[in-house]
Design a protein around this motif. Structure first.
Motif, mmCIF file in Angstrom:
data_model
loop_
_atom_site.group_PDB
_atom_site.id
_atom_site.type_symbol
_atom_site.label_atom_id
_atom_site.label_comp_id
_atom_site.label_asym_id
_atom_site.label_seq_id
_atom_site.Cartn_x
_atom_site.Cartn_y
_atom_site.Cartn_z
ATOM 1 N N SER A 107 0.855 -1.184 0.000
ATOM 2 C CA SER A 107 0.000 0.000 0.000
ATOM 3 C C SER A 107 0.894 1.238 0.000
ATOM 4 C CB SER A 107 -0.932 0.007 1.218
ATOM 5 O OG SER A 107 -0.218 -0.059 2.435
ATOM 6 N N ASP B 94 1.171 5.365 0.288
ATOM 7 C CA ASP B 94 0.586 6.650 0.683
ATOM 8 C C ASP B 94 0.775 7.601 -0.495
ATOM 9 O OD1 ASP B 94 -0.152 9.068 1.784
ATOM 10 O OD2 ASP B 94 1.558 9.198 3.152
ATOM 11 N N VAL C 135 -3.177 4.760 -2.282
ATOM 12 C CA VAL C 135 -4.176 5.229 -1.320
ATOM 13 C C VAL C 135 -4.178 6.752 -1.270
ATOM 14 C CG1 VAL C 135 -4.989 5.098 1.060
ATOM 15 C CG2 VAL C 135 -3.802 3.139 0.040
ATOM 16 N N SER D 265 -4.537 9.409 3.936
ATOM 17 C CA SER D 265 -3.988 8.396 3.025
ATOM 18 C C SER D 265 -2.987 7.499 3.746
ATOM 19 C CB SER D 265 -3.333 9.076 1.819
ATOM 20 O OG SER D 265 -2.380 10.047 2.230
ATOM 21 N N ALA E 72 -3.645 3.520 4.373
ATOM 22 C CA ALA E 72 -2.636 2.609 3.817
ATOM 23 C C ALA E 72 -2.146 1.629 4.877
ATOM 24 C CB ALA E 72 -1.470 3.406 3.244
ATOM 25 N N THR F 294 3.823 -1.167 3.630
ATOM 26 C CA THR F 294 3.366 0.200 3.345
ATOM 27 C C THR F 294 4.569 1.102 3.146
ATOM 28 O OG1 THR F 294 1.429 -0.145 4.772
ATOM 29 C CG2 THR F 294 1.984 2.145 4.211
#
Length: 335
Positions: free
Chosen positions: A8, A10, A40, A86, A90, A102
């Motif tokens: 994920s 940001d 995200v 975000s 995430a 992440t």
């Protein structure tokens, strides 16, 4: 770990978000199709940017997050004041097992706080740590901690040494890395109360502890790991970044003084570029927050697409090589 790795991103963190985050993600998935990237952030903004790119890989998806953490936000307050940021979303994806790692190039303090509160700590970790690799004339050297934890206790410094040793063995393939404690002198009697007690911890451990080093030893590459409080480490890191900026400015000023100087600098351009490339954060991507129960990679605010790509690859490597499991095992063995 085999199969697909989900990261994920940001997408709203960083000075050039979401453009650089998108381009870096495209580069990563194009080079490594086994990656799945979840961007995200503000869905309409991200999708609009994606529509401007050609040949976007199928391994990229978007998850909406309405709020954005800025560099002006108080890092410690963002967990409560911006739960739908975000960054927070995430990390929640990772917490809910919808992602394995992440990355963020946003507000560093916010990444630290949110990662710790969302993911929790690994067993045996009192405080998480971040390290930075430094260019040296000798062996590969990293400094831990460079800003995650300040006012550390001796036990925390010991934990940083264990986590850093595991990281260097797995990621850089340096077996039994040499560990040193940053102090004001090489003698055991030099330093302050925290370093005296940390010295005792490290001396009694199974780590390859070689004693104290001074600030002037960092770039010599005499050891692989230099352990210090996050306050001191962050000062060292920011000073090193300032030196690089100063050198670049000085070279430019020198060249502009005369035509002869321009010729001199031109002749040295290749050599200078090679030397300064060792300071280039882009090729290292970002740094992992070691000690959290997950994978959180922190990047420079000015991260380029290349840096974002390398942050994603760093997260993937941490996941595939199961660094966290080995950290827990080593902390249990050393305790």
């Amino acid at each position: 770990m085999s199969g697909k790795i989900r990261i994920s991103v940001d997408a709203m963190g960083g000075d050039f978000a979401p453009g650089n985050e998108i381009d870096g993600s495209i580069l990563a998935v194009t080079e490594t199709p086994s990656l799945e990237i979840i961007l995200v952030g503000k869905e309409d903004v991200i999708k609009n940017e994606l529509s401007k790119r050609k040949n976007v890989p199928s391994g990229i998806s978007v998850v909406n997050a309405d709020e954005v953490i800025t560099m002006e936000d108080s890092p410690t307050d963002t967990y409560k004041t911006k739960p739908n940021s975000s960054l927070a979303v995430a990390l929640t994806l990772q917490k809910n097992k919808e992602a394995e790692g992440t990355i963020s190039a946003g507000n560093t303090g916010a990444v630290l706080t949110n990662s710790l509160l969302k993911l929790g700590r690994l067993k045996g970790v009192g405080r998480p740590t971040i390290g930075s690799i430094f260019p040296t004339s000798g062996e590969t050297t990293m400094v831990f901690d460079v800003g995650a934890s300040v006012d550390c206790k001796p036990k925390h410094l010991y934990e940083f040494a264990v986590m850093g040793s595991v990281y260097m063995e797995i990621i850089y393939n340096i077996q039994n890395p040499k560990v040193a404690l940053l102090s004001v002198g090489e003698e055991k009697s030099k330093g302050k109360e925290v370093t005296f007690e940390a010295y005792e911890f490290l001396e009694k451990s199974k780590l390859n502890f070689v004693g104290n080093v001074e600030g002037s030893d960092i770039l010599k590459g005499k050891v692989n790991l230099i352990i210090c409080d996050g306050f001191e480490g962050n000062v060292i890191l920011k000073f090193a970044e300032g030196v690089l900026t100063f050198l670049k400015s000085s070279f430019k000023d020198f060249a502009e003084k005369s035509f002869i100087n321009k010729l001199k600098m031109g002749a040295m351009q290749g050599t200078l570029r090679t030397i300064l490339s060792e300071f280039d954060y882009q090729k290292y991507g970002g740094v992992p927050l070691l000690g959290v129960n997950g994978v959180s990679i922190i990047g420079h605010g000015k991260s380029t697409p290349l840096a974002i790509k390398n942050m994603i690859f760093k997260a993937e490597e941490m996941i595939r090589k199961d660094v966290n499991k080995k950290i827990e095992q080593e902390l249990a063995d050393f305790s």
